[in-house]
Scaffold this motif. Sequence first.
Motif, mmCIF file in Angstrom:
data_model
loop_
_atom_site.group_PDB
_atom_site.id
_atom_site.type_symbol
_atom_site.label_atom_id
_atom_site.label_comp_id
_atom_site.label_asym_id
_atom_site.label_seq_id
_atom_site.Cartn_x
_atom_site.Cartn_y
_atom_site.Cartn_z
ATOM 1 N N ARG A 1 0.823 -1.205 0.000
ATOM 2 C CA ARG A 1 0.000 0.000 0.000
ATOM 3 C C ARG A 1 0.858 1.256 0.000
ATOM 4 O O ARG A 1 0.587 2.221 -0.738
ATOM 5 C CB ARG A 1 -0.934 -0.008 1.209
ATOM 6 N N GLN A 2 1.884 1.266 0.820
ATOM 7 C CA GLN A 2 2.761 2.432 0.914
ATOM 8 C C GLN A 2 3.464 2.698 -0.413
ATOM 9 O O GLN A 2 3.571 3.858 -0.850
ATOM 10 C CB GLN A 2 3.793 2.204 2.022
ATOM 11 N N THR A 3 3.922 1.630 -1.069
ATOM 12 C CA THR A 3 4.596 1.783 -2.364
ATOM 13 C C THR A 3 3.633 2.348 -3.401
ATOM 14 O O THR A 3 3.967 3.282 -4.145
ATOM 15 C CB THR A 3 5.144 0.429 -2.840
ATOM 16 N N LEU A 4 2.417 1.804 -3.453
ATOM 17 C CA LEU A 4 1.425 2.255 -4.427
ATOM 18 C C LEU A 4 1.044 3.714 -4.189
ATOM 19 O O LEU A 4 1.015 4.522 -5.132
ATOM 20 C CB LEU A 4 0.193 1.361 -4.354
ATOM 21 N N CYS A 5 0.755 4.051 -2.939
ATOM 22 C CA CYS A 5 0.318 5.417 -2.632
ATOM 23 C C CYS A 5 1.414 6.440 -2.900
ATOM 24 O O CYS A 5 1.152 7.527 -3.443
ATOM 25 C CB CYS A 5 -0.145 5.504 -1.178
ATOM 26 N N SER A 6 2.646 6.122 -2.557
ATOM 27 C CA SER A 6 3.739 7.069 -2.794
ATOM 28 C C SER A 6 4.048 7.181 -4.281
ATOM 29 O O SER A 6 4.387 8.269 -4.777
ATOM 30 C CB SER A 6 4.993 6.649 -2.021
ATOM 31 N N GLN A 7 3.898 6.080 -5.020
ATOM 32 C CA GLN A 7 4.189 6.096 -6.456
ATOM 33 C C GLN A 7 3.215 6.984 -7.221
ATOM 34 O O GLN A 7 3.589 7.602 -8.217
ATOM 35 C CB GLN A 7 4.126 4.664 -7.000
ATOM 36 N N TYR A 8 1.956 7.052 -6.721
ATOM 37 C CA TYR A 8 0.924 7.813 -7.429
ATOM 38 C C TYR A 8 0.402 9.004 -6.619
ATOM 39 O O TYR A 8 -0.626 9.591 -6.961
ATOM 40 C CB TYR A 8 -0.225 6.887 -7.827
ATOM 41 N N ALA A 9 1.125 9.376 -5.558
ATOM 42 C CA ALA A 9 0.809 10.575 -4.766
ATOM 43 C C ALA A 9 -0.653 10.602 -4.337
ATOM 44 O O ALA A 9 -1.347 11.608 -4.472
ATOM 45 C CB ALA A 9 1.175 11.838 -5.531
ATOM 46 N N SER A 10 -1.132 9.475 -3.811
ATOM 47 C CA SER A 10 -2.502 9.380 -3.314
ATOM 48 C C SER A 10 -2.442 8.843 -1.886
ATOM 49 O O SER A 10 -2.063 7.700 -1.662
ATOM 50 C CB SER A 10 -3.313 8.422 -4.199
ATOM 51 N N LEU B 1 -7.073 10.678 -10.119
ATOM 52 C CA LEU B 1 -6.128 10.409 -11.203
ATOM 53 C C LEU B 1 -6.863 10.382 -12.545
ATOM 54 O O LEU B 1 -7.994 9.900 -12.621
ATOM 55 C CB LEU B 1 -5.444 9.054 -10.989
ATOM 56 N N PRO B 2 -6.237 10.852 -13.589
ATOM 57 C CA PRO B 2 -6.826 10.684 -14.926
ATOM 58 C C PRO B 2 -7.013 9.196 -15.220
ATOM 59 O O PRO B 2 -6.268 8.358 -14.701
ATOM 60 C CB PRO B 2 -5.780 11.312 -15.857
ATOM 61 N N PRO B 3 -8.001 8.841 -16.043
ATOM 62 C CA PRO B 3 -8.292 7.422 -16.287
ATOM 63 C C PRO B 3 -7.080 6.600 -16.698
ATOM 64 O O PRO B 3 -6.875 5.484 -16.192
ATOM 65 C CB PRO B 3 -9.347 7.479 -17.406
ATOM 66 N N GLY B 4 -6.262 7.122 -17.597
ATOM 67 C CA GLY B 4 -5.091 6.373 -18.040
ATOM 68 C C GLY B 4 -4.088 6.152 -16.917
ATOM 69 O O GLY B 4 -3.478 5.084 -16.828
ATOM 70 N N VAL B 5 -3.922 7.160 -16.071
ATOM 71 C CA VAL B 5 -2.993 7.033 -14.944
ATOM 72 C C VAL B 5 -3.541 6.045 -13.918
ATOM 73 O O VAL B 5 -2.797 5.241 -13.348
ATOM 74 C CB VAL B 5 -2.741 8.410 -14.291
ATOM 75 N N PHE B 6 -4.851 6.068 -13.701
ATOM 76 C CA PHE B 6 -5.447 5.122 -12.753
ATOM 77 C C PHE B 6 -5.297 3.685 -13.253
ATOM 78 O O PHE B 6 -4.986 2.782 -12.481
ATOM 79 C CB PHE B 6 -6.918 5.449 -12.524
ATOM 80 N N ASP B 7 -5.502 3.467 -14.542
ATOM 81 C CA ASP B 7 -5.291 2.129 -15.104
ATOM 82 C C ASP B 7 -3.855 1.674 -14.878
ATOM 83 O O ASP B 7 -3.598 0.500 -14.581
ATOM 84 C CB ASP B 7 -5.600 2.136 -16.602
ATOM 85 N N SER B 8 -2.926 2.600 -15.013
ATOM 86 C CA SER B 8 -1.519 2.298 -14.751
ATOM 87 C C SER B 8 -1.318 1.906 -13.293
ATOM 88 O O SER B 8 -0.556 0.978 -12.986
ATOM 89 C CB SER B 8 -0.648 3.511 -15.093
ATOM 90 N N ALA B 9 -2.007 2.600 -12.379
ATOM 91 C CA ALA B 9 -1.887 2.293 -10.948
ATOM 92 C C ALA B 9 -2.424 0.897 -10.638
ATOM 93 O O ALA B 9 -1.848 0.171 -9.819
ATOM 94 C CB ALA B 9 -2.630 3.341 -10.126
#
Length: 213
Positions: free
Chosen positions: A23-32, A146-154
């Motif tokens: 979770r920490q890696t994902l949130c920090s990677q996408y600033a959420s 997040l924009p749709p494309g960025v969210f798909d990336s996440a």
Amino acid sequence: MSVRYGVSVIPQPTFTAQVHRLRQTLCSQYASWAAEMHMVHLPLVEYFRCPEEAVKTVDTGLESAAREFSCANQETTLSPWAVVAAAGNSGNIFLEFGVAGAAAQPGSPTFGQLRDAIIRILEQVHTQIEHENHPCRIALMQHANLPPGVFDSAVTFAQRAAAGLDMAKLVSLEQLVFIRFESDIAGEDGNDWNRGGWSADLRWRIINSYPLN
């Protein structure tokens, strides 16, 4: 200040530590950061109102329910199933589970029955249950703008990161927790809590913890 309460299950510590890293890696990677404002937990009932004078009654009821569940079930396990995105444009990503089984005596309470018992306890003290999360999922990202494309990336990133953790196939349930949430920004409208109005300033503390094994 707006106050809500929640009841959650905490999985075994080694698994919880792995999910926290994911979770920490994902949130920090996408600033959420909304998901990171919580403990790692599987919500059973979340963000409900409870009169202050009823908190002790709920505490006593939860202790009794956890004791009954613990005595009847030698071990109940959850099986991590998949990293999934919530439907709609919510910006939420979850690690979902399935109930793998219980080494229990016939007729003993199941995981779902534990949740049902907790809801009955809350209804008896006239709490207002405004929002109920799926009982078998942990939030990895919440209310990400997040924009749709960025969210798909996440989502793809989270799925691949989870696969690389070699997480346990079966996860035992360690404890039930009773939580108090506070926010100055979230209003008294239940939708404010359901839609992440707390995400800028959430504060929480565990009122009590009850062993499940």
